[in-house]
Scaffold this motif. Structure first.
Motif, PDB file in Angstrom:
ATOM      1  N   ARG A  55       0.839  -1.213   0.000  1.00 31.31           N
ATOM      2  CA  ARG A  55       0.000   0.000   0.000  1.00 31.31           C
ATOM      3  C   ARG A  55       0.867   1.253   0.000  1.00 31.31           C
ATOM      4  O   ARG A  55       0.614   2.202  -0.756  1.00 31.31           O
ATOM      5  N   LEU A  56       1.894   1.259   0.844  1.00 30.58           N
ATOM      6  CA  LEU A  56       2.789   2.415   0.913  1.00 30.58           C
ATOM      7  C   LEU A  56       3.475   2.660  -0.430  1.00 30.58           C
ATOM      8  O   LEU A  56       3.590   3.806  -0.892  1.00 30.58           O
ATOM      9  N   PHE A  57       3.911   1.578  -1.079  1.00 33.69           N
ATOM     10  CA  PHE A  57       4.595   1.737  -2.355  1.00 33.69           C
ATOM     11  C   PHE A  57       3.673   2.343  -3.404  1.00 33.69           C
ATOM     12  O   PHE A  57       4.054   3.282  -4.121  1.00 33.69           O
ATOM     13  N   VAL A  58       2.456   1.822  -3.514  1.00 36.83           N
ATOM     14  CA  VAL A  58       1.523   2.342  -4.517  1.00 36.83           C
ATOM     15  C   VAL A  58       1.172   3.793  -4.220  1.00 36.83           C
ATOM     16  O   VAL A  58       1.054   4.616  -5.148  1.00 36.83           O
ATOM     17  N   GLU A  59       1.030   4.148  -2.968  1.00 36.66           N
ATOM     18  CA  GLU A  59       0.727   5.545  -2.621  1.00 36.66           C
ATOM     19  C   GLU A  59       1.878   6.467  -3.020  1.00 36.66           C
ATOM     20  O   GLU A  59       1.650   7.601  -3.464  1.00 36.66           O
ATOM     21  N   MET A  60       3.111   6.008  -2.846  1.00 39.27           N
ATOM     22  CA  MET A  60       4.250   6.817  -3.298  1.00 39.27           C
ATOM     23  C   MET A  60       4.249   6.957  -4.817  1.00 39.27           C
ATOM     24  O   MET A  60       4.549   8.018  -5.363  1.00 39.27           O
ATOM     25  N   LEU A  61       3.886   5.868  -5.511  1.00 41.53           N
ATOM     26  CA  LEU A  61       3.865   5.881  -6.974  1.00 41.53           C
ATOM     27  C   LEU A  61       2.836   6.853  -7.519  1.00 41.53           C
ATOM     28  O   LEU A  61       3.103   7.577  -8.488  1.00 41.53           O
ATOM     29  N   ILE A  62       1.649   6.898  -6.921  1.00 38.20           N
ATOM     30  CA  ILE A  62       0.559   7.711  -7.473  1.00 38.20           C
ATOM     31  C   ILE A  62       0.409   9.047  -6.759  1.00 38.20           C
ATOM     32  O   ILE A  62      -0.551   9.787  -7.023  1.00 38.20           O
ATOM     33  N   HIS A  63       1.345   9.374  -5.857  1.00 36.09           N
ATOM     34  CA  HIS A  63       1.270  10.651  -5.143  1.00 36.09           C
ATOM     35  C   HIS A  63       1.274  11.797  -6.150  1.00 36.09           C
ATOM     36  O   HIS A  63       2.039  11.786  -7.114  1.00 36.09           O
ATOM     37  N   PRO A  64       0.411  12.797  -5.964  1.00 36.66           N
ATOM     38  CA  PRO A  64       0.314  13.877  -6.957  1.00 36.66           C
ATOM     39  C   PRO A  64       1.577  14.744  -7.073  1.00 36.66           C
ATOM     40  O   PRO A  64       1.710  15.503  -8.023  1.00 36.66           O
ATOM     41  N   GLN A  65       2.491  14.613  -6.126  1.00 30.40           N
ATOM     42  CA  GLN A  65       3.732  15.391  -6.191  1.00 30.40           C
ATOM     43  C   GLN A  65       4.919  14.516  -5.774  1.00 30.40           C
ATOM     44  O   GLN A  65       4.786  13.620  -4.955  1.00 30.40           O
ATOM     45  N   HIS A  66       6.062  14.833  -6.358  1.00 27.27           N
ATOM     46  CA  HIS A  66       7.348  14.218  -5.973  1.00 27.27           C
ATOM     47  C   HIS A  66       7.414  12.716  -6.220  1.00 27.27           C
ATOM     48  O   HIS A  66       8.247  12.030  -5.625  1.00 27.27           O
ATOM     49  N   ALA A  67       6.566  12.174  -7.087  1.00 26.60           N
ATOM     50  CA  ALA A  67       6.637  10.735  -7.353  1.00 26.60           C
ATOM     51  C   ALA A  67       7.976  10.371  -7.987  1.00 26.60           C
ATOM     52  O   ALA A  67       8.606   9.373  -7.609  1.00 26.60           O
ATOM     53  N   GLU A  68       8.412  11.174  -8.949  1.00 29.21           N
ATOM     54  CA  GLU A  68       9.657  10.861  -9.651  1.00 29.21           C
ATOM     55  C   GLU A  68      10.857  10.880  -8.707  1.00 29.21           C
ATOM     56  O   GLU A  68      11.656   9.932  -8.675  1.00 29.21           O
ATOM     57  N   SER A  69      10.981  11.932  -7.914  1.00 28.95           N
ATOM     58  CA  SER A  69      12.137  12.036  -7.023  1.00 28.95           C
ATOM     59  C   SER A  69      12.102  10.954  -5.943  1.00 28.95           C
ATOM     60  O   SER A  69      13.143  10.420  -5.550  1.00 28.95           O
ATOM     61  N   THR A  70      10.911  10.600  -5.484  1.00 29.00           N
ATOM     62  CA  THR A  70      10.804   9.568  -4.454  1.00 29.00           C
ATOM     63  C   THR A  70      11.194   8.200  -5.023  1.00 29.00           C
ATOM     64  O   THR A  70      11.931   7.438  -4.380  1.00 29.00           O
ATOM     65  N   LEU A  71      10.706   7.877  -6.208  1.00 27.87           N
ATOM     66  CA  LEU A  71      11.059   6.597  -6.824  1.00 27.87           C
ATOM     67  C   LEU A  71      12.545   6.531  -7.154  1.00 27.87           C
ATOM     68  O   LEU A  71      13.173   5.474  -7.023  1.00 27.87           O
ATOM     69  N   ARG A  72      13.101   7.649  -7.577  1.00 33.55           N
ATOM     70  CA  ARG A  72      14.544   7.656  -7.865  1.00 33.55           C
ATOM     71  C   ARG A  72      15.331   7.453  -6.568  1.00 33.55           C
ATOM     72  O   ARG A  72      16.346   6.752  -6.541  1.00 33.55           O
TER      73      ARG A  72
END
Length: 926
Positions: free
Chosen positions: A437-454
């Motif tokens: 759940r935490l991972f998917v929420e980070m993926l679809i977060h409306p902001q900072h998804a790219e920097s968080t995944l990187r």
């Protein structure tokens, strides 16, 4: 320090000294003769040593650490021997005065015993006071001998006081002296120099030095593009290269006085794992750099396309199922570059944190520790409250990134190190619903998804949590089209979707910006972008394999069966929209019907459009352009119309009649007489009325009327469309076989790129051909001089004033010569199902000047009429698609004729391949 294997096989100093003694003792030799013999002896020793080190490295697939140390050992022995010979036999003295003492130091990379085959040798001739005639003579003799040996020697002659003064004022000199090493001469001078350097330069300046070196590193990264995922990386200077490791070494040596990074592990500054990672990365990059030097025969540090295969072979990388040797090598390179980035970020941040100056004044609340969702926050950094936090609660390995994203915080470097040390725990989280759940929420977060995944990827958590993603980390596709590694491309695609959703790309992607607000399956869309290339490099169709991965992974991530099916479908078909838009004629109703049958629903059409735009834009900075956006929008709107029943409304003739009536009304408003309107409307066949919009048809009408009134045999008109990102070139002239081919040849000579062509023959026997062209940078051609030259060359080509074959053969390729290493197998595909009225021929080959001219000339020889052409270039690969009929205006369905067409085209393409191979052989021979 690494022990030299069989050192006398590299250089036998005892034998060399004995030989020099014999030369010095020969009374028959004059000074010049003696010097020549001495030089010859050193040259032979250098040649022999160089060949031996080269043999060990290349023939035995040796290691880079051995190679640089052995090269250093060879040069050390030669310099020491030369110094001894110089002061003993050339400028002998009795008892030296204080001013005549001299020490020779190795500095820079040579000082740290890192000497690649063609690296510079930096020396410092250290004096006690000012220079004396004796020291000048010794230095001069040694330098000229070294230069005559062919060595590239950088040098400085300074006394100890001058060294201290210059080290204080210049960070580069300070760094070079930090790495200094005594070679020969007065040891007391070196001891004095070293002691004063520590006392006067290093003491109390540690954090100032760290700040300068980190700023220097950041400036270098910015200057070179700030990415470790570039097509042709510089092994030394680029992000993730040797210079980043040097920065770590300099800081460690300056602060802690270490000469080996393993000592930092003993001091508990660095973990054993991090120290080992440093040594492995350094050894690998040394190996790559040494291979580059040996294979190129010069100090080459850029891993260019033509060198990548050769280096891969030299280092023992072989082809395996699903991956070529060069691709495996480049993946290893990028993994190491990523490791260097991890080390640089964590280690430098730890050092900064441990040694940073505490501000004299700071706001009481700004740095006060506070608790946040089970973590500790100080300033802008989040950390775990205890070192065993991850071991006792592994889900925190994901939740800390989740909390950092939600609150816009950095993660404390010590905590990042703990994350790295506890990566083994991530495996247990794969089946944990909360972690997913935490991972998917980070993926679809409306902001900072790219920097968080990187950040997750660089920390190593991403690939451990989703092993399928771990398989594509640092994976490079060996061509000129894909700029980034697969993992970086994927993360960038998610960032683009994020920016589309935020409205930041509304000008460039207006349709996508509208669609993203309408889609119902937002979560499925983000997961599809994540998984669209997840199965690359597995030896099969990555779309099909990726769809299977999605079917298994999505339920684990918490997606519903409906979402899982949507994601799997999107991954399976993620290339189909771009293939249709760029390789098929969207004006052909069959193209739209086929694509509409594929997508079946407006929601899937919207999702696929968004995924396609994100995918293309994330390939590289120069890949997307307005023309591609136009083609995708046209395909979307026409398919949307077809899905709502619009395509079937009325027959082909009825739709053509409506287009004629629209033009009639437009011409009446423009003041045309009824007779002129009827004469013009009689010129077009139904295909013409269905191909162009009313605005373009009115422009054509004006052009034709003016040409007929003036009695011109040839009219060339240009019109730039900034919105579509193309310049339309319209040619009106008498139709004849080979016309299309001559026009394409002329355009190739003028330096423009054809992206689309519509070929019309009117009822009067006149040709109305419209070419959409772009400049080399993928934008519309706007330069007036270039447009005038384009029109002039077309006129000369059609009038026979230019011999196209000769001119095109002499035209240099637009691609760098080193890209000839890429092989594009010729391919011809004939499709009689893509259109009801035309045979569709797709031709694949290697890009070059005149490619389209040769192919269209071959089609003309086969007696085919070209109706339209779509031209797409993917790096070094060109894909041309033609809609053709035979001389009777029918589809080509006779097997014998189809075979002739295929063979003629393949003969044309194979002839170019043969010429290319011959050119490469000639270039290699020269």
């Amino acid at each position: 320090m690494l022990k030299i294997r069989k050192p006398r096989a590299v250089v036998d100093r005892r034998a060399l000294v004995s030989h020099l003694e014999d030369i010095a003792a020969d009374p028959a030799l004059k000074n010049r003769q003696r010097r020549q013999k001495v030089l010859a002896a050193f040259k032979e020793a250098l040649r022999h040593g160089h060949d031996e080190v080269r043999r060990r490295f290349l023939d035995e697939h040796g290691r880079g650490d051995h190679c640089v140390r052995e090269n250093c050992y060879l040069v050390d022995q030669l310099i020491v021997t030369l110094f001894d010979y110089t002061v003993t036999h050339v400028f002998p003295t009795g008892v030296k005065t204080t001013g005549e003492h001299l020490a020779v130091l190795a500095v820079g990379g040579y000082g740290r015993r890192e000497l690649s085959p063609f690296s510079d040798i930096d020396l410092l001739f250290l004096l006690p006071y000012k220079s004396t005639p004796y020291s000048e003579q010794v230095v001069e003799f040694m330098l000229y001998m070294l230069w005559d040996l062919g060595l590239k020697v950088g040098h400085a002659t300074r006394n100890v006081q001058e060294c201290m003064r210059q080290a204080k004022g210049d960070i580069t000199i300070r760094t070079a002296m930090l790495e200094s090493r005594h070679l020969c001469g007065d040891r007391r001078l070196w001891d004095d120099f070293h002691q004063r350097y520590q006392q006067e330069i290093v003491a109390g300046t540690g954090m100032h030095f760290v700040e300068q070196k980190l700023a220097e590193r950041d400036d270098r990264h910015e200057r070179l593009g700030d990415s470790r995922y570039v097509l042709e990386p510089n092994v030394k200077e680029d992000k993730g290269g040797l210079r980043d490791l040097h920065t770590l070494y300099w800081i460690a040596k300056y602060l802690y006085g270490v000469s080996d990074m393993r000592q930092l592990a003993d001091m508990e500054v660095l973990s054993d794992q991090a120290a080992t990672s440093f040594i492995k990365a350094q050894t690998f990059l040394w190996s790559v750099r040494c291979a580059l030097h040996y294979l190129s025969g010069r100090p080459e540090d850029r891993l260019t396309f033509d060198m990548q295969s050769a280096v891969a072979d030299a280092l023992g990388y072989t082809d395996r199922a699903g991956a070529r040797g060069v691709e495996r090598f480049m993946r290893h390179y990028f993994l190491v570059a990523k490791d260097v980035g991890d080390l640089t970020r964590i280690f430098c941040a730890v050092l900064e944190e441990r040694n940073r100056r505490r501000p004299a004044l700071r706001m009481p609340g700004a740095f006060r520790k506070r608790n946040l969702e089970g973590f500790v926050v100080e300033g802008s950094r989040i950390a775990v409250p205890r070192d065993d936090a991850f071991e006792t609660e592994p889900v925190r390995l994901l939740s800390i990134f989740h909390v950092a994203q939600k609150h816009g915080l950095d993660i404390h470097p010590d905590t990042l190190r703990l994350v790295n040390d506890n990566l083994r725990l991530v495996r247990s989280l794969r089946s944990d619903p909360e972690a997913n759940r935490l991972f998917v929420e980070m993926l679809i977060h409306p902001q900072h998804a790219e920097s968080t995944l990187r950040r997750l990827n660089e920390a190593g958590v991403f690939g451990r949590f989703i092993p399928d993603f771990g398989r594509v980390v640092a994976q490079m596709q060996y061509d000129m089209y894909h700029v980034y590694t697969t993992d970086e491309h994927t993360i960038r695609a998610i960032g683009i979707l994020n920016r589309i959703e935020q409205g930041k790309l509304a000008t460039e992607l207006p349709l996508s910006t509208q669609l993203v607000q309408k889609v119902q399956s937002r979560r499925a869309l983000y997961v599809a972008v994540l998984l669209h290339d997840i199965a690359k490099g597995r030896g099969g169709d990555h779309s099909e394999l990726g769809a299977k991965v999605a079917t298994k992974l999505c339920p684990r991530l918490g997606l519903t069966p409906e979402e899982t099916e949507t994601v799997s479908w999107l991954v399976l078909h993620h290339l189909d929209m771009s293939r249709t838009a760029f390789k098929r004629d969207v004006d052909d109703p069959q193209t739209i019907r086929t694509f509409a049958d594929l997508v079946q629903s407006p929601e899937r059409l919207e999702l696929l459009t968004l995924l396609t735009c994100c995918d293309i834009r994330a390939v590289g900075p120069q890949v997307w352009n307005s023309w591609k956006g136009t083609l995708l929008r046209e395909l979307f709107y026409r398919t949307e119309d077809a899905l709502s029943g619009g395509l079937s409304a009325g027959s082909r003739d009825a739709r053509a009649a409506r287009k004629r009536e629209a033009l009639r009304e437009s011409l009446e408003i423009a003041g045309w007489s009824a007779r002129d309107i009827e004469d013009h409307l009689a010129r077009g066949y139904p295909s013409y009325w269905l191909t162009f919009d009313t605005q373009s048809q009115q422009r054509h009408a004006e052009l034709i009327r003016d040409a007929e009134a003036a009695g011109r045999l040839l009219t060339v008109d240009v019109c730039t469309d900034e919105i579509r990102g193309v310049t339309d070139v319209t040619i009106y002239t008498a139709d004849h076989p080979g016309l299309f081919s001559k026009i394409t040849g002329a355009m190739s000579l003028s330096g423009v790129t054809i992206v689309d062509a519509k070929i019309m023959t009117l009822t009067t026997g006149m040709a109305l051909d419209v070419f959409s062209v772009q400049d080399n940078d993928g934008t519309a051609v706007t330069d007036e001089d270039k447009l005038d030259r384009l029109a002039r060359i077309i006129e000369n080509a059609l009038s026979g004033k230019i011999w196209l074959e000769k001119e095109l053969a002499a035209k240099p390729s637009g691609l760098p010569s080193r890209t000839r290493v890429f092989k594009v197998p010729p391919r011809v595909v004939v499709d009689n199902t893509a259109s009801k009225t035309y045979t569709v021929i797709e031709v694949n080959g290697r890009d070059r000047p005149g490619f389209l001219y040769d192919v269209t000339a071959a089609l003309t020889r086969c007696g085919l009429q070209i109706h339209s052409a779509q031209v797409t270039t993917f790096g070094e690969r060109v894909v041309d698609v033609f809609y053709v009929k035979d001389v009777f205006g029918m589809k080509i369905e006779h097997e014998g004729k189809l075979k002739q067409v295929r063979e003629t085209l393949m003969d044309t393409l194979n002839g170019e391949v043969a010429r290319s191979v011959a050119a490469r052989k000639k270039e290699a021979a020269e």
